[in-house]
Design a protein around this motif. Structure first.
Motif, short mmCIF file in Angstrom:
data_model
loop_
_atom_site.label_atom_id
_atom_site.label_comp_id
_atom_site.label_asym_id
_atom_site.label_seq_id
_atom_site.Cartn_x
_atom_site.Cartn_y
_atom_site.Cartn_z
N PRO A 1 8.82 -0.12 13.42
CA PRO A 1 9.61 0.12 12.25
C PRO A 1 10.30 -0.85 11.84
O PRO A 1 10.92 -1.84 12.59
N PHE A 2 10.50 -1.16 10.42
CA PHE A 2 11.17 -2.21 9.94
C PHE A 2 10.78 -3.49 10.21
O PHE A 2 11.31 -4.66 10.31
N GLY A 3 9.50 -3.45 10.55
CA GLY A 3 9.00 -4.95 11.06
C GLY A 3 8.20 -5.79 10.05
O GLY A 3 8.61 -5.65 8.88
N MET A 4 7.26 -6.53 10.32
CA MET A 4 6.66 -7.40 9.52
C MET A 4 5.83 -6.94 8.63
O MET A 4 5.26 -5.76 8.64
N GLU A 5 5.56 -7.36 7.54
CA GLU A 5 4.64 -6.96 6.44
C GLU A 5 3.20 -7.48 6.77
O GLU A 5 3.19 -8.38 7.80
N THR B 1 2.85 5.72 3.83
CA THR B 1 3.69 6.46 3.14
C THR B 1 4.83 6.90 4.24
O THR B 1 4.49 7.19 5.37
N ALA B 2 6.01 7.27 3.90
CA ALA B 2 7.08 7.52 4.92
C ALA B 2 6.79 9.11 5.30
O ALA B 2 7.25 9.22 6.35
N GLY B 3 6.03 9.83 4.57
CA GLY B 3 5.62 11.14 5.03
C GLY B 3 5.55 11.92 3.81
O GLY B 3 5.78 11.75 2.63
N PHE C 1 8.35 7.33 0.23
CA PHE C 1 8.42 5.83 0.53
C PHE C 1 9.70 5.28 0.71
O PHE C 1 10.77 5.84 0.53
N PRO C 2 9.71 4.02 1.41
CA PRO C 2 8.70 3.21 1.81
C PRO C 2 8.30 3.51 3.25
O PRO C 2 8.81 4.39 3.64
N GLY C 3 7.29 2.97 3.58
CA GLY C 3 6.45 3.27 4.94
C GLY C 3 7.60 2.41 5.91
O GLY C 3 6.87 1.60 6.69
N TRP C 4 8.72 2.79 6.41
CA TRP C 4 9.44 1.93 7.02
C TRP C 4 9.25 2.00 8.47
O TRP C 4 9.34 1.08 9.10
N GLN D 1 5.80 1.95 9.60
CA GLN D 1 4.63 1.15 9.75
C GLN D 1 4.40 0.25 8.37
O GLN D 1 3.70 0.48 7.73
N PRO D 2 5.06 -0.73 8.53
CA PRO D 2 4.94 -1.72 7.30
C PRO D 2 3.44 -2.37 7.45
O PRO D 2 3.00 -2.82 6.55
N TYR D 3 3.03 -2.60 8.51
CA TYR D 3 1.66 -2.70 8.73
C TYR D 3 1.09 -1.78 9.90
O TYR D 3 1.85 -1.14 10.65
N THR D 4 -0.27 -1.52 9.67
CA THR D 4 -1.05 -0.67 10.54
C THR D 4 -2.16 -1.47 11.20
O THR D 4 -3.05 -1.75 10.34
N ALA D 5 -2.17 -1.86 12.29
CA ALA D 5 -3.30 -2.83 12.80
C ALA D 5 -4.13 -1.95 13.69
O ALA D 5 -3.91 -1.23 14.35
N GLN D 6 -5.78 -2.41 13.54
CA GLN D 6 -6.38 -1.83 14.37
C GLN D 6 -7.17 -2.97 15.27
O GLN D 6 -7.25 -4.15 14.86
N TYR D 7 -7.95 -2.45 16.32
CA TYR D 7 -8.67 -3.31 17.30
C TYR D 7 -9.64 -2.82 17.73
O TYR D 7 -10.11 -1.54 17.84
N LEU D 8 -10.66 -3.80 17.97
CA LEU D 8 -11.97 -3.65 18.54
C LEU D 8 -11.47 -3.62 20.14
O LEU D 8 -11.22 -4.75 20.57
N TYR D 9 -11.69 -2.65 21.16
CA TYR D 9 -11.15 -2.67 22.43
C TYR D 9 -12.72 -2.83 23.01
O TYR D 9 -13.55 -2.02 23.08
N VAL D 10 -12.63 -4.02 24.00
CA VAL D 10 -14.05 -4.01 24.84
C VAL D 10 -13.79 -4.17 26.12
O VAL D 10 -12.73 -4.94 26.72
#
Length: 361
Positions: free
Chosen positions: A121-125, A163-165, A241-244, A246-255
């Motif tokens: 929240p309120f983190g990096m772009e 979006t904020a919701g 708005f704004p998406g406070w 989740q300014p970014y939403t990151a996904q990962y490949l878990y191995v």
């Protein structure tokens, strides 16, 4: 001894010598004994029909098959077909599957620092987060956090702010959120709980029905383009708005660690390279689509609204409290958060000087 017997004996000797040489070579060069062939069943957290959110891994998988000349193949399983979308980490960590693909944070109960790699929240772009991951020590911290859990995570996708919701009614003050039944995940969910919302986590596929039947008063989930595909605009007409959260939403490949350790260096490099490309592709697609989708919402009677400053300041205060509480519970959480803050403090100089203000005309 006949000529045929002599020939058979020579062939057996030659075969034994070849096998001995191959074994000696493998022992002398362990990497050579590892496999460059991959056949993994890969469950994913989001449907492949969801643009920029769920279609990234299929793109990565197809790219890997082509660049490896068919040696690397992922069999992708839609959410719930192999495991639940929010159980990817558990499935990989326990060894049930070799790999999975998900937003990082559903496992915050077991890995508290995980959610910092998923959204703050309120983190990096997004591009700032990418810079921290690739050049600010983020990836090393990521591997450190997951090492005790038998998982090797690979940064493999990122999207623009959510979006904020979606709300059934207009929100003019934070008091209206108290008691509100809302779907929210991660740290943003903890913040909303702190300001009085009744928060639950439901998979994306269940949200429309929950909104329609009044099980939920509001929901956040993803980008406008993804929310459009899920039909939220049909039952909630206020999109905030704004998406406070989740300014970014990151996904990962878990191995699974054992599966990763069995890979030859070239196979690992191909997977990492394809995932890096997946990060770029997903963000580019996310950025390209949202303006047009919001315009389409207007035609459906949806009102796009910015949260007022009073609400945002209150949410920021609550966010700071949540981050302090989580840091107090987990030294690992605190370590990752401090790394992100230190990077952002230095980056802020460039961010302020290098870019035009967003309100500049």
């Amino acid at each position: 001894m006949s000529w045929k017997s002599m020939r058979r004996g020579a062939l057996r000797t030659l075969a034994a010598s070849a096998a001995t040489l191959a074994l000696a070579t493998a022992l002398a060069n362990p990497a050579d004994a590892k496999s460059d062939r991959v056949r993994w069943s890969v469950p994913i957290a989001f449907g492949t029909n969801l643009t920029a959110l769920g279609d990234t891994l299929p793109w990565v998988a197809n790219s890997l098959t082509q660049m490896s000349d068919g040696k690397i193949k992922f069999e992708i399983f839609e959410p719930g077909k192999l495991v639940s979308g929010i159980e990817i980490f558990d499935a990989v960590s326990s060894g049930k599957v070799d790999a999975g693909y998900s937003w990082m944070g559903y496992e915050q109960g077991k890995v508290p620092a995980s959610v910092l790699f998923g959204a703050v929240p309120f983190g990096m772009e997004p591009w700032e987060f990418m810079a921290w991951m690739y050049n600010g020590g983020g990836d090393a911290l990521l591997k450190e956090v997951y090492a005790p859990h038998n998982v090797v995570p690979v940064f493999c996708g990122i999207i623009s702010p959510e979006t904020a919701g979606w709300f059934r009614f207009e929100i003019k003050s934070l008091d209206q959120i108290k008691g509100l039944k809302m779907r929210a995940a991660g740290l943003g969910g903890k913040v909303l709980q702190k300001v009085g919302a009744s928060v639950t986590v439901l998979p994306g596929g269940e949200l429309f029905q929950a909104l329609e039947k009044g099980v939920l008063d509001a929901t956040e989930f993803s980008l406008p383009s993804v929310d459009q595909q899920l039909g939220f605009y049909k039952v909630a007409k206020f999109n905030y708005f704004p998406g406070w959260h989740q300014p970014y939403t990151a996904q990962y490949l878990y191995v699974k660690k054992a599966a990763w350790d069995d890979l030859a260096p070239n196979a690992r490099a191909q997977i990492e390279t394809a995932c890096t490309a997946g990060v770029t592709i997903s963000l580019a697609k996310a950025e390209a689509l949202q303006g047009g989708v919001i315009k389409q919402f207007e035609k459906e009677g949806v009102k796009a609204v910015k949260l007022n400053d009073d609400i945002l300041h209150a949410l920021k205060k609550a966010s700071d409290e949540v981050m302090a509480e989580e840091s107090g519970k987990s030294a690992e959480f605190k370590k990752v958060l401090e790394s992100q803050k230190a990077f952002s403090a230095v980056y802020a100089t460039w961010k302020d000087l290098g870019y035009l203000p967003r309100d500049w005309k």
